[in-house]
Design a protein around this motif. Structure first.
Motif, PDB file in Angstrom:
ATOM      1  N   LEU A  53      78.110  42.816  55.646  1.00 10.43           N
ATOM      2  CA  LEU A  53      78.503  42.849  54.243  1.00 10.43           C
ATOM      3  C   LEU A  53      77.292  43.107  53.373  1.00 10.43           C
ATOM      4  O   LEU A  53      76.221  42.511  53.581  1.00 10.43           O
ATOM      5  N   ILE A  54      77.450  44.002  52.401  1.00  6.59           N
ATOM      6  CA  ILE A  54      76.394  44.283  51.428  1.00  6.59           C
ATOM      7  C   ILE A  54      77.008  44.180  50.041  1.00  6.59           C
ATOM      8  O   ILE A  54      78.021  44.835  49.753  1.00  6.59           O
ATOM      9  N   GLY A  55      76.423  43.340  49.185  1.00  7.47           N
ATOM     10  CA  GLY A  55      77.025  43.177  47.868  1.00  7.47           C
ATOM     11  C   GLY A  55      76.214  42.349  46.899  1.00  7.47           C
ATOM     12  O   GLY A  55      75.044  42.052  47.134  1.00  7.47           O
ATOM     13  N   THR A  56      76.852  41.951  45.828  1.00 12.45           N
ATOM     14  CA  THR A  56      76.199  41.280  44.714  1.00 12.45           C
ATOM     15  C   THR A  56      75.708  39.891  45.063  1.00 12.45           C
ATOM     16  O   THR A  56      74.590  39.499  44.699  1.00 12.45           O
ATOM     17  N   VAL A  57      76.532  39.121  45.746  1.00 12.27           N
ATOM     18  CA  VAL A  57      76.202  37.730  46.035  1.00 12.27           C
ATOM     19  C   VAL A  57      75.138  37.617  47.108  1.00 12.27           C
ATOM     20  O   VAL A  57      74.175  36.857  46.993  1.00 12.27           O
ATOM     21  N   CYS A  58      75.302  38.372  48.176  1.00  6.32           N
ATOM     22  CA  CYS A  58      74.356  38.324  49.290  1.00  6.32           C
ATOM     23  C   CYS A  58      74.620  39.503  50.216  1.00  6.32           C
ATOM     24  O   CYS A  58      75.596  40.229  50.062  1.00  6.32           O
ATOM     25  N   ASN A  59      73.728  39.668  51.171  1.00  2.00           N
ATOM     26  CA  ASN A  59      73.924  40.620  52.258  1.00  2.00           C
ATOM     27  C   ASN A  59      74.046  39.814  53.539  1.00  2.00           C
ATOM     28  O   ASN A  59      73.288  38.856  53.757  1.00  2.00           O
ATOM     29  N   ILE A  60      75.002  40.176  54.387  1.00  5.42           N
ATOM     30  CA  ILE A  60      75.161  39.515  55.686  1.00  5.42           C
ATOM     31  C   ILE A  60      74.989  40.586  56.752  1.00  5.42           C
ATOM     32  O   ILE A  60      75.863  41.437  56.958  1.00  5.42           O
ATOM     33  N   ILE A  61      73.847  40.574  57.391  1.00  5.30           N
ATOM     34  CA  ILE A  61      73.493  41.600  58.367  1.00  5.30           C
ATOM     35  C   ILE A  61      73.129  40.935  59.682  1.00  5.30           C
ATOM     36  O   ILE A  61      72.208  40.108  59.740  1.00  5.30           O
ATOM     37  N   ALA A  62      73.860  41.278  60.726  1.00  4.02           N
ATOM     38  CA  ALA A  62      73.613  40.722  62.062  1.00  4.02           C
ATOM     39  C   ALA A  62      73.619  39.196  62.022  1.00  4.02           C
ATOM     40  O   ALA A  62      72.790  38.536  62.644  1.00  4.02           O
ATOM     41  N   GLY A  63      74.548  38.640  61.246  1.00  6.06           N
ATOM     42  CA  GLY A  63      74.688  37.192  61.166  1.00  6.06           C
ATOM     43  C   GLY A  63      73.717  36.501  60.236  1.00  6.06           C
ATOM     44  O   GLY A  63      73.807  35.303  60.008  1.00  6.06           O
ATOM     45  N   GLU A  64      72.785  37.253  59.667  1.00  6.55           N
ATOM     46  CA  GLU A  64      71.776  36.675  58.776  1.00  6.55           C
ATOM     47  C   GLU A  64      72.147  36.948  57.320  1.00  6.55           C
ATOM     48  O   GLU A  64      72.423  38.079  56.936  1.00  6.55           O
ATOM     49  N   LYS A  65      72.159  35.894  56.514  1.00  7.52           N
ATOM     50  CA  LYS A  65      72.490  36.017  55.104  1.00  7.52           C
ATOM     51  C   LYS A  65      71.215  36.078  54.275  1.00  7.52           C
ATOM     52  O   LYS A  65      70.334  35.228  54.403  1.00  7.52           O
ATOM     53  N   THR A  66      71.092  37.103  53.440  1.00  7.32           N
ATOM     54  CA  THR A  66      69.912  37.264  52.593  1.00  7.32           C
ATOM     55  C   THR A  66      70.332  37.498  51.150  1.00  7.32           C
ATOM     56  O   THR A  66      71.459  37.915  50.870  1.00  7.32           O
ATOM     57  N   HIS A  67      69.414  37.243  50.226  1.00  7.92           N
ATOM     58  CA  HIS A  67      69.688  37.453  48.807  1.00  7.92           C
ATOM     59  C   HIS A  67      69.790  38.944  48.487  1.00  7.92           C
ATOM     60  O   HIS A  67      69.163  39.786  49.135  1.00  7.92           O
ATOM     61  N   SER A  68      70.564  39.251  47.477  1.00  2.33           N
ATOM     62  CA  SER A  68      70.692  40.629  46.996  1.00  2.33           C
ATOM     63  C   SER A  68      69.916  40.783  45.699  1.00  2.33           C
ATOM     64  O   SER A  68      69.973  39.916  44.835  1.00  2.33           O
ATOM     65  N   SER A  69      69.216  41.896  45.564  1.00  7.59           N
ATOM     66  CA  SER A  69      68.543  42.200  44.299  1.00  7.59           C
ATOM     67  C   SER A  69      69.367  43.178  43.482  1.00  7.59           C
ATOM     68  O   SER A  69      69.252  43.251  42.261  1.00  7.59           O
ATOM     69  N   HIS A  70      70.222  43.954  44.144  1.00 10.54           N
ATOM     70  CA  HIS A  70      71.151  44.879  43.492  1.00 10.54           C
ATOM     71  C   HIS A  70      72.515  44.729  44.159  1.00 10.54           C
ATOM     72  O   HIS A  70      72.616  44.311  45.312  1.00 10.54           O
ATOM     73  N   THR A  71      73.572  45.105  43.430  1.00 12.73           N
ATOM     74  CA  THR A  71      74.896  45.138  44.050  1.00 12.73           C
ATOM     75  C   THR A  71      74.866  46.041  45.276  1.00 12.73           C
ATOM     76  O   THR A  71      75.364  45.686  46.346  1.00 12.73           O
ATOM     77  N   THR A  72      74.295  47.221  45.120  1.00  9.31           N
ATOM     78  CA  THR A  72      74.075  48.147  46.240  1.00  9.31           C
ATOM     79  C   THR A  72      72.587  48.434  46.310  1.00  9.31           C
ATOM     80  O   THR A  72      72.004  48.884  45.327  1.00  9.31           O
ATOM     81  N   PRO A  73      71.935  48.174  47.431  1.00  6.26           N
ATOM     82  CA  PRO A  73      70.481  48.353  47.510  1.00  6.26           C
ATOM     83  C   PRO A  73      70.063  49.816  47.466  1.00  6.26           C
ATOM     84  O   PRO A  73      70.896  50.723  47.600  1.00  6.26           O
ATOM     85  N   GLU A  74      68.767  50.036  47.273  1.00 11.03           N
ATOM     86  CA  GLU A  74      68.230  51.387  47.357  1.00 11.03           C
ATOM     87  C   GLU A  74      68.470  51.939  48.764  1.00 11.03           C
ATOM     88  O   GLU A  74      68.598  51.185  49.734  1.00 11.03           O
ATOM     89  N   SER A  75      68.535  53.252  48.865  1.00 11.99           N
ATOM     90  CA  SER A  75      68.925  53.891  50.122  1.00 11.99           C
ATOM     91  C   SER A  75      68.049  53.492  51.299  1.00 11.99           C
ATOM     92  O   SER A  75      68.541  53.314  52.410  1.00 11.99           O
ATOM     93  N   ARG A  76      66.762  53.316  51.060  1.00 14.50           N
ATOM     94  CA  ARG A  76      65.864  52.963  52.166  1.00 14.50           C
ATOM     95  C   ARG A  76      66.263  51.625  52.781  1.00 14.50           C
ATOM     96  O   ARG A  76      66.381  51.481  53.996  1.00 14.50           O
ATOM     97  N   GLU A  77      66.521  50.588  51.918  1.00 12.41           N
ATOM     98  CA  GLU A  77      66.943  49.289  52.411  1.00 12.41           C
ATOM     99  C   GLU A  77      68.337  49.370  53.039  1.00 12.41           C
ATOM    100  O   GLU A  77      68.628  48.729  54.049  1.00 12.41           O
ATOM    101  N   LEU A  78      69.191  50.186  52.442  1.00 10.68           N
ATOM    102  CA  LEU A  78      70.553  50.328  52.937  1.00 10.68           C
ATOM    103  C   LEU A  78      70.566  50.877  54.361  1.00 10.68           C
ATOM    104  O   LEU A  78      71.260  50.349  55.242  1.00 10.68           O
ATOM    105  N   TYR A  79      69.770  51.903  54.603  1.00  6.11           N
ATOM    106  CA  TYR A  79      69.732  52.477  55.950  1.00  6.11           C
ATOM    107  C   TYR A  79      69.068  51.536  56.950  1.00  6.11           C
ATOM    108  O   TYR A  79      69.450  51.487  58.123  1.00  6.11           O
ATOM    109  N   GLU A  80      68.103  50.767  56.491  1.00  4.47           N
ATOM    110  CA  GLU A  80      67.495  49.775  57.374  1.00  4.47           C
ATOM    111  C   GLU A  80      68.525  48.716  57.777  1.00  4.47           C
ATOM    112  O   GLU A  80      68.592  48.307  58.937  1.00  4.47           O
ATOM    113  N   MET A  81      69.333  48.266  56.806  1.00  6.07           N
ATOM    114  CA  MET A  81      70.379  47.285  57.107  1.00  6.07           C
ATOM    115  C   MET A  81      71.396  47.851  58.086  1.00  6.07           C
ATOM    116  O   MET A  81      71.830  47.166  59.029  1.00  6.07           O
TER     117      MET A  81
END
Length: 503
Positions: free
Chosen positions: A145-173
Motif C-alpha cells: 500500500l502506498i498513500g497519505t497515511v503510510c506506506n506498507i511495503i513487504a510488511g514494513e510500515k513507513t511514514h509518507s511524505s506525499h500522498t504519492t511519492p516521487e517516481s524514484r521512491e515509487l519504483y524502489e518500493m
C-alpha cells in the motif's frame, strides 16, 4: 548496472565521460548520493537540482544527468566538472519526467510484475485504499500500500511524505514488493503525481475515480479546476479497467473522457449504477460504530456491514467492492474485510467499557468537520463532544469556519491546540473562539491537547460521542521551537485507561 542500460529507451546527449560507468543508485537528492550514484538534476518549485551537481560529484557520483532546458550550467562548465571529478555528464529533455524512466530501468521494471490498483479523487482515497488492501489480503494476496497515511511495503510500515511519492521512491518500493514475492499494490494517486509524472510508466489493473471537489487550487498545485480535473483524468490513459462514482459531479466528464478508451464499472448510492447501495442504516457492533447497506449488483445482492460510520464510507466501500468483483474475489473475503476495517486517523475508534463512542478523525477544515459531525448525529444517542484546534501558518478563515461549524453541530466543544508552528497557540484559539461565538454552542478552552482529550473523555457519558478532530493519523505536534511525538489515538487510549482505573 551500467549507465548505458539505465538510459535505455531515453534520448540523450553524452556531454562528457563514457557510458560504461557502473551505477549503484539513482538519486535526485544530493544528500543521498553515494559512490557510484547517478545524480539526476531536477528543477523543483523552489530548488534547482543543478546547483547541487558539483556536490554530488564530490560525494562520488559516477554520472550526472542534466536537463536540456536548464538555465545556466553551460557545456564548458559541465565538462570542467566532469574532468575534475571523473564523472560522466548526460543531457536529456525534462529530467523530472524522465526520472521515472531512469528509475524503472535501474530497478528492472518492477511495475510489470505487479497488479497495481490506482485510486484518485479529492476525498476517499485513503479509506478506499485501506479497504481494498484488506480485501486483497484476506483473499490471500500479499499486497503493498502506498498513500497519505503510510506506506506498507513487504510488511514494513513507513511514514509518507506525499500522498504519492516521487517516481524514484515509487519504483524502489515496487522493487521491494516484487523481491518480497508480492503481486499486488494498492496506491493512492494524487493529481500532483499525475501532473508531475511521478507515476509515469505504470499501468493500472484498475483505476478508480472517487469524486471531485474544489481543492488544491494554489500556485504550486493547480491554477484552476480545469487543470485539476484534467490531471486526474490522466489515470485512465493507462489502465485495464475503470471504476467511477456515478454520483459525483464530474461523472459525465469522466465517462466522456473514458469513452472508447476503457470501460467503466459504476457505483452509486443515489441513482442507477452497476453497483448500488440502498437502505443505509447505522449500526453499532461492540465497540465499532458502522453502517449496514443493501448491495444490489450482479456480484452480490444482500446486506453489507462496513465498520466505519457515514454515507461517505459506503461510497468508499462500494469502490473497493467493484475492484474485488473485477478481480474475481469471493464475497466472503469482502464482507470479512469490511466488517473489520480500521483506517488510521479516519473515524478510528478508541475502545472503552463505559459506552462512549470515541473517534479520531483527520477532519481539519470546515467542510470535513461539518461532514463528520452531520454523520455522527445519526449515530449518537447522547451528546457530541468535539475536541479540535487549528494549525498555525495556515489561513485564519479556517479557524473562524471550524469554530462556527463545531458550535452549530456539537453539543460541547473543547478548543485546544493543533500544530501551532510559528504562531502563538492562544492566538489561534482566540480565532476559533471568534467563530464559535457566532453560535449558541457551549465550549471551553484547554490549550494543552493532552489535557483537552482527557477532559472530553471524562465529560462523556454512555451514549455520547467524543470526536477528536484535526490530526488524525499524525503522530507529531509542531511548535515554533520543536516537534514532539503526539498521537491522538494514544492520548485517547491513555485517557480511557485512566478513567477506567478510577471507576
Amino acid at each position: 548496472m551500467q549507465l548505458r542500460n539505465v538510459l535505455s529507451g531515453i534520448e540523450y546527449n553524452l556531454i562528457s565521460g563514457d557510458l560504461d560507468k557502473e551505477i549503484t543508485s539513482v538519486e535526485f537528492d544530493s544528500r543521498k548520493v553515494i559512490s557510484g550514484s547517478l545524480f539526476v538534476c531536477v528543477k523543483g518549485f523552489t530548488v534547482d537540482g543543478h546547483t547541487f551537481a558539483a556536490k554530488a560529484a564530490e560525494q562520488g557520483a559516477s554520472a550526472i544527468v542534466v536537463d536540456s532546458r536548464r538555465e545556466g550550467f553551460s557545456e564548458d562548465e559541465l565538462k570542467a566538472l566532469s574532468d575534475t571529478n571523473k564523472v560522466s555528464i548526460v543531457e536529456i529533455e525534462d529530467t523530472h519526467k524522465n526520472l521515472a524512466d531512469l528509475s524503472a530501468n535501474f530497478y528492472g521494471h518492477p511495475e510489470k510484475e505487479l497488479a497495481v490498483f490506482g485510486i484518485t479523487g479529492t476525498k476517499g482515497k485513503t479509506t478506499t485504499a485501506f479497504m481494498l488492501r484488506e480485501i486483497l489480503e484476506r483473499s490471500g494476496k500479499n499486497t503493498g500500500l502506498i498513500g497519505t497515511v503510510c506506506n506498507i511495503i513487504a510488511g514494513e510500515k513507513t511514514h509518507s511524505s506525499h500522498t504519492t511519492p516521487e517516481s524514484r521512491e515509487l519504483y524502489e518500493m515496487m522493487d521491494k514488493l516484487v523481491k518480497n514475492g508480492s503481486n499486488d499494490l494498492v496506491m493512492e494517486v494524487s493529481s500532483q503525481a499525475l501532473k508531475l509524472d511521478r507515476v509515469r510508466g505504470i499501468r493500472y489493473r484498475t483505476a478508480a475515480f472517487t469524486n471531485l471537489y474544489e481543492d488544491h487550487i494554489a500556485p504550486n498545485e493547480h491554477p484552476d479546476m480545469e487543470d485539476y480535473i484534467s490531471c486526474k483524468l490522466k489515470i485512465f490513459d493507462s489502465c485495464d479497467n475503470g471504476i467511477l462514482n456515478a454520483d459525483c459531479d464530474a461523472a459525465e466528464r469522466v465517462a466522456e473522457y473514458c469513452k472508447g478508451k476503457v470501460s467503466l464499472l459504476t457505483y452509486s448510492v443515489e441513482g442507477k449504477a452497476d453497483f448500488t447501495a440502498r437502505n443505509l442504516r447505522p449500526e453499532r457492533r461492540g465497540h465499532v460504530t458502522g453502517t449496514v447497506f443493501e448491495l444490489d449488483s450482479e456480484y452480490y445482492k444482500g446486506d453489507i456491514f462496513v465498520a466505519l460510520p457515514g454515507k461517505f464510507n459506503v461510497y468508499n466501500a462500494l469502490c473497493a467492492i467493484c475492484s474485488a468483483y473485477i478481480e474475481g474475489i469471493g464475497i466472503d473475503a469482502v464482507k470479512d474485510a469490511l466488517e473489520n476495517i480500521s483506517v488510521p486517523g479516519r473515524m478510528q475508534p478508541v475502545e472503552n467499557n463505559f459506552g462512549v463512542n470515541i473517534l479520531v478523525d483527520y477532519a481539519h477544515n470546515a467542510a470535513a468537520l461539518e461532514s463528520v459531525l452531520e454523520t455522527l448525529k445519526e449515530y449518537t444517542e447522547g451528546r457530541i463532544i468535539t475536541v479540535f484546534g487549528c494549525g498555525g501558518n495556515r489561513a485564519k478563515t479556517r479557524r473562524f469556519e471550524m469554530g462556527e461549524v463545531s458550535g452549530n453541530l456539537s453539543d460541547y466543544t473543547v478548543i485546544t491546540s493543533d500544530n501551532p508552528r510559528n504562531e502563538e497557540p492562544d492566538a489561534i484559539i482566540q480565532d476559533i473562539v471568534t467563530g464559535i461565538s457566532k453560535t449558541e454552542g457551549k465550549y471551553e478552552i484547554e490549550s494543552d491537547r493532552t489535557k483537552a482529550i482527557r477532559l472530553a473523555v471524562n465529560l462523556a457519558g454512555a451514549g455520547d460521542t467524543v470526536l477528536i478532530a484535526g490530526k488524525g493519523h499524525e503522530d507529531y505536534q509542531i511548535f515554533a521551537d520543536k516537534t514532539i511525538h503526539f498521537d491522538d489515538c494514544e492520548q485517547a487510549r491513555n485517557a480511557v485507561i485512566e478513567r477506567e482505573g478510577n471507576i
